[in-house]
Design an enzyme around this catalytic site. Structure first.
Site, PDB file in Angstrom:
ATOM      1  N   LYS A   1      10.654   0.622   5.333  1.00 17.05           N
ATOM      2  CA  LYS A   1      11.122   1.917   4.830  1.00 17.05           C
ATOM      3  C   LYS A   1      11.120   2.951   5.956  1.00 17.05           C
ATOM      4  O   LYS A   1      12.103   3.648   6.170  1.00 17.05           O
ATOM      5  CB  LYS A   1      10.213   2.355   3.676  1.00 17.05           C
ATOM      6  CG  LYS A   1      10.585   3.659   3.041  1.00 17.05           C
ATOM      7  CD  LYS A   1       9.719   3.936   1.825  1.00 17.05           C
ATOM      8  CE  LYS A   1       9.899   5.380   1.371  1.00 17.05           C
ATOM      9  NZ  LYS A   1       9.085   5.714   0.213  1.00 17.05           N
TER      10      LYS A   1
ATOM     11  N   GLU B   1       3.017  -3.138  12.593  1.00 22.30           N
ATOM     12  CA  GLU B   1       3.074  -4.604  12.429  1.00 22.30           C
ATOM     13  C   GLU B   1       4.526  -5.088  12.473  1.00 22.30           C
ATOM     14  O   GLU B   1       4.856  -6.074  13.140  1.00 22.30           O
ATOM     15  CB  GLU B   1       2.456  -5.022  11.082  1.00 22.30           C
ATOM     16  CG  GLU B   1       0.959  -4.869  10.989  1.00 22.30           C
ATOM     17  CD  GLU B   1       0.538  -3.493  10.469  1.00 22.30           C
ATOM     18  OE1 GLU B   1       1.372  -2.549  10.519  1.00 22.30           O
ATOM     19  OE2 GLU B   1      -0.620  -3.363  10.028  1.00 22.30           O
TER      20      GLU B   1
ATOM     21  N   GLY C   1       7.428   2.180  -1.420  1.00 17.59           N
ATOM     22  CA  GLY C   1       7.437   0.845  -0.806  1.00 17.59           C
ATOM     23  C   GLY C   1       7.101  -0.253  -1.805  1.00 17.59           C
ATOM     24  O   GLY C   1       7.775  -1.287  -1.872  1.00 17.59           O
ATOM     25  N   ARG C   2       6.078  -0.026  -2.626  1.00 17.42           N
ATOM     26  CA  ARG C   2       5.644  -1.088  -3.553  1.00 17.42           C
ATOM     27  C   ARG C   2       6.538  -1.177  -4.791  1.00 17.42           C
ATOM     28  O   ARG C   2       6.294  -1.992  -5.666  1.00 17.42           O
ATOM     29  CB  ARG C   2       4.179  -0.870  -3.927  1.00 17.42           C
ATOM     30  CG  ARG C   2       3.843   0.516  -4.421  1.00 17.42           C
ATOM     31  CD  ARG C   2       2.343   0.748  -4.419  1.00 17.42           C
ATOM     32  NE  ARG C   2       1.977   2.107  -4.788  1.00 17.42           N
ATOM     33  CZ  ARG C   2       1.869   3.124  -3.926  1.00 17.42           C
ATOM     34  NH1 ARG C   2       2.117   2.922  -2.634  1.00 17.42           N
ATOM     35  NH2 ARG C   2       1.505   4.316  -4.323  1.00 17.42           N
TER      36      ARG C   2
ATOM     37  N   GLU D   1      -2.668  -0.125  -4.706  1.00 18.90           N
ATOM     38  CA  GLU D   1      -2.221   0.956  -3.833  1.00 18.90           C
ATOM     39  C   GLU D   1      -1.803   2.162  -4.687  1.00 18.90           C
ATOM     40  O   GLU D   1      -1.912   3.310  -4.247  1.00 18.90           O
ATOM     41  CB  GLU D   1      -1.054   0.494  -2.941  1.00 18.90           C
ATOM     42  CG  GLU D   1      -0.843   1.380  -1.722  1.00 18.90           C
ATOM     43  CD  GLU D   1       0.054   0.764  -0.663  1.00 18.90           C
ATOM     44  OE1 GLU D   1      -0.452   0.187   0.308  1.00 18.90           O
ATOM     45  OE2 GLU D   1       1.294   0.871  -0.799  1.00 18.90           O
TER      46      GLU D   1
ATOM     47  N   HIS E   1     -10.431 -24.572 -11.883  1.00 15.46           N
ATOM     48  CA  HIS E   1     -11.378 -25.417 -11.149  1.00 15.46           C
ATOM     49  C   HIS E   1     -12.043 -24.641 -10.024  1.00 15.46           C
ATOM     50  O   HIS E   1     -12.603 -25.240  -9.104  1.00 15.46           O
ATOM     51  CB  HIS E   1     -10.656 -26.662 -10.624  1.00 15.46           C
ATOM     52  CG  HIS E   1     -10.177 -27.529 -11.736  1.00 15.46           C
ATOM     53  ND1 HIS E   1     -10.950 -28.520 -12.309  1.00 15.46           N
ATOM     54  CD2 HIS E   1      -9.019 -27.512 -12.441  1.00 15.46           C
ATOM     55  CE1 HIS E   1     -10.285 -29.095 -13.293  1.00 15.46           C
ATOM     56  NE2 HIS E   1      -9.095 -28.491 -13.393  1.00 15.46           N
TER      57      HIS E   1
ATOM     58  N   LYS F   1      -5.085   2.849  10.074  1.00 15.28           N
ATOM     59  CA  LYS F   1      -3.964   2.764  11.023  1.00 15.28           C
ATOM     60  C   LYS F   1      -4.259   3.602  12.259  1.00 15.28           C
ATOM     61  O   LYS F   1      -4.052   3.170  13.400  1.00 15.28           O
ATOM     62  CB  LYS F   1      -2.671   3.288  10.388  1.00 15.28           C
ATOM     63  CG  LYS F   1      -2.071   2.430   9.316  1.00 15.28           C
ATOM     64  CD  LYS F   1      -0.712   3.038   8.935  1.00 15.28           C
ATOM     65  CE  LYS F   1      -0.213   2.557   7.607  1.00 15.28           C
ATOM     66  NZ  LYS F   1       0.968   3.258   7.127  1.00 15.28           N
TER      67      LYS F   1
HETATM   68  O1  F6P Z   1       0.413   0.020   3.406  1.00 16.87           O
HETATM   69  C1  F6P Z   1       1.024   1.250   3.508  1.00 16.87           C
HETATM   70  C2  F6P Z   1       2.519   1.142   3.412  1.00 16.87           C
HETATM   71  O2  F6P Z   1       3.049   2.397   3.640  1.00 16.87           O
HETATM   72  C3  F6P Z   1       3.010   0.573   2.080  1.00 16.87           C
HETATM   73  O3  F6P Z   1       3.017   1.500   1.071  1.00 16.87           O
HETATM   74  C4  F6P Z   1       4.339   0.063   2.465  1.00 16.87           C
HETATM   75  O4  F6P Z   1       4.864  -0.796   1.495  1.00 16.87           O
HETATM   76  C5  F6P Z   1       4.001  -0.624   3.763  1.00 16.87           C
HETATM   77  O5  F6P Z   1       3.058   0.252   4.382  1.00 16.87           O
HETATM   78  C6  F6P Z   1       5.156  -0.879   4.685  1.00 16.87           C
HETATM   79  O6  F6P Z   1       5.806   0.301   5.047  1.00 16.87           O
HETATM   80  P1  F6P Z   1       7.249   0.288   5.691  1.00 16.87           P
HETATM   81  O7  F6P Z   1       8.179  -0.301   4.694  1.00 16.87           O
HETATM   82  O8  F6P Z   1       7.553   1.705   6.007  1.00 16.87           O
HETATM   83  O9  F6P Z   1       7.198  -0.563   6.933  1.00 16.87           O
END
Ligand code: F6P
Length: 550
Positions: free
Chosen positions: A211, A217, A273-274, A359, A390, A514
């Site tokens: 987003k 990452e 995002g979620r 979240e 199990h 972060k």
């Molecule tokens: O974990 C925090 C967060 O902002 C989530 O809400 C989001 O889904 C994820 O990081 C990834 O964010 P982006 O889509 O901006 O890379």
């Protein structure tokens, strides 16, 4: 109703009424509730779309449900719901509308944000996604050396990974099996390495999903993926345009990364995002299952949206599930909630729900910033049955904690399972039904003793029961049913956040880690002193550097 306009939750008379009712109920057992009410199973059942919800094994009576609905009315859940659907900025800490429901609205719907109808833009992007997905699926989209795509690698994390990865697993039988799909999220290089080791750069396409397009990452993995691609294709930068597409709200960062904005699929800041996998974030999923199945999934979401928006409180499934969670967290001391899908295809479903729920509702201040003194979001966990049986079901049956659970199952296995394995489906479902029964009704000491068990063994073999479950049963795990299920949980989470008076749509709690990671990294690589590093972390950093031979 605004944040200041409502009373504090646990000072409301409706809350006090629930507390009194809880005391009166005491340890009333589901055995008694079923014995005293032969109609209970039939009455405590809801049919919504393709889903049958049986909530008769919940620790509730008609009075409990009425009192919970009174609480929902007192805090105006319906008002907040309507404000969400109208596009009001109910994410108050970020000043944003919350409009994932617009992502699955039909063509002719009108949903306005700041006076602009967003539905045409949603459908325009869906149209572009479909053109792209069809090109990849048909082999028309060619890589830099002219070969068709054989593998699609989605790079993203959190909501930009969990949704498409979960839904791809869920809908694998609907996917184009000749294409390989992989989902890379972890900044641990092992994730990317394992995803790429048997792939051919000439036939691999990357979908970089983020987003913000600033998530460390994702950008790190995408940069490594680009290096892998260029190394494999002789270093010609022009290759990037044929092998990288982006999904983002941030065109300028996408351009900076070197991806042609022509190959960017847009979404908007009013999609959390979620809550985003039915936006362009679902591009890799759409490529897997095809545009028609994706649209069927969106129709399933929309069906549940309409149900949530219009069904009366007595028959409103997300409202019911949300209020049950409020009941257990607030009045039974429950701190976790298990989601147990009896479907191998839903192997990532609970992991997806963890972000959706935890979240969203893992908050401890109310919408006005005041500490809450009631329990908010539970720990959500679970894995597919029967594997969990199990492993950890022992604790569900005989542990000291009350853990409400959802049992999810399907009447039909997917078509492509052959006769040999299709026969296994009845056994799978027998386990689901048996677990719901055992959790609810248990096995009394008298019953155990009646089987001739020695006295000292009886307590060990007794099952207290009274462990609540909702069973959700559908015909089959189709794209539409998946959409219905996800929307059901989205709105359940919404209801709980509304009652608890928290902002379910921000996620400030992930920021600190972060920031600190950025600060610590140079200490690991360069041995730089980090101002303000605590003694424990400083010693761990030193040890880490020793172990790395630095
Ligand atoms: O974990 C925090 C967060 O902002 C989530 O809400 C989001 O889904 C994820 O990081 C990834 O964010 P982006 O889509 O901006 O890379």
């Amino acid at each position: 109703m605004n944040a200041e306009g409502r009373g504090r939750l646990n000072r409301l008379p409706e809350w006090a009424a629930l507390a009194r009712h809880r005391e009166e109920l005491g340890e009333t057992h589901l055995r008694e509730l079923f014995e005293s009410d032969p109609e209970r199973a039939g009455r405590y059942t809801l049919d919504v779309g393709d889903l049958r919800l049986d909530y008769s094994k919940q620790l509730v009576t008609d009075e409990t449900l009425a009192l919970l609905r009174d609480l929902a009315a007192a805090v105006d859940v319906a008002g907040l719901r309507d404000a969400m659907f109208r596009g009001e900025k109910i994410n108050n800490t970020e000043g944003r509308a919350v409009l994932h429901t617009a992502l699955r609205a039909p063509h002719d719907a009108v949903v306005e944000v700041d006076g602009e109808n967003v539905v045409p833009a949603v459908h325009a992007v869906l149209g572009r996604m479909a053109v792209f997905a069809d090109k990849v699926r048909s082999g028309e989209w060619r890589g830099h050396t002219g070969k068709p795509v054989r593998a699609v690698v989605n790079i993203g994390i959190g909501g930009s990974d969990l949704g498409p990865a979960m839904a791809y697993e869920a809908l694998r039988p609907y996917s184009q099996r000749e294409l390989t799909f992989r989902f890379v999220s972890n900044v641990d290089g092992a994730d990317l390495h394992e995803a790429l080791r048997d792939l051919d750069p000439e036939t691999t396409l990357f979908v970089v999903s983020s987003k913000t397009f600033t998530t460390i990452e994702t950008i790190t993995n995408a940069t490594s993926a680009r290096a892998w691609l260029l190394a494999g294709l002789g270093g010609d930068e022009a290759a990037v345009a044929r092998h990288f597409v982006a999904v983002s709200t941030n065109a300028s960062e996408v351009r900076k990364f070197g991806i042609d904005p022509e190959n960017m699929f847009e979404f908007w800041d009013w999609v959390g995002g979620r809550y985003s996998y039915d936006s362009a974030i679902g591009l890799s999923l759409m490529t897997a299952i095809g545009p028609d199945h994706f649209r069927e999934m969106l129709a399933g979401f929309h069906l549940m949206d309409e149900h949530f928006r219009t069904a009366p409180p007595e028959r409103n499934a997300p409202l019911l599930l949300g209020l049950l969670g409020v009941w257990y967290g607030g009045f039974h001391g429950a701190r976790s909630h298990a989601v147990l899908p009896y479907s191998h295809y839903l192997s990532r479903f609970t992991a997806y729900l963890q972000q959706l729920d935890m979240e969203s509702n893992g908050k401890s201040v109310d919408r006005a910033g005041r500490p809450v003194d009631w329990s908010t979001g539970p720990v959500v966990w679970g894995t597919p049955g029967t594997n969990g049986q199990h492993a950890y079901y022992q604790l569900l049956h005989q542990g000291t904690q009350l853990i409400p659970a959802d049992l999810l199952g399907f009447a039909r296995p997917v078509d492509e399972l052959d006769d040999r394995t299709a026969g296994q489906h009845d056994l799978l479902m027998a386990n689901l039904f048996a677990q719901g029964q055992a959790l609810a009704f248990g096995k009394t000491a008298e019953e155990v003793a009646g089987e001739g068990v020695q006295d000292e063994q009886v307590p060990h073999r007794t099952f207290p029961g009274n462990r609540p479950t909702t069973t959700i049963l559908a015909t089959e795990l189709s794209p539409s049913v998946l959409g219905q299920l996800v929307a059901l949980y989205e709105h359940k989470v919404f209801v709980q956040g509304a009652v608890w008076d928290i902002d379910s749509f921000d996620q400030w709690g992930v920021e600190l880690g972060k920031v600190l990671a950025k600060r610590v990294e140079p200490a690991l690589t360069e041995g730089e002193a980090v101002p303000g590093l605590d003694a424990s972390t400083a010693a761990l950093v030193t040890r880490y550097r020793e172990l790395r031979g630095r």
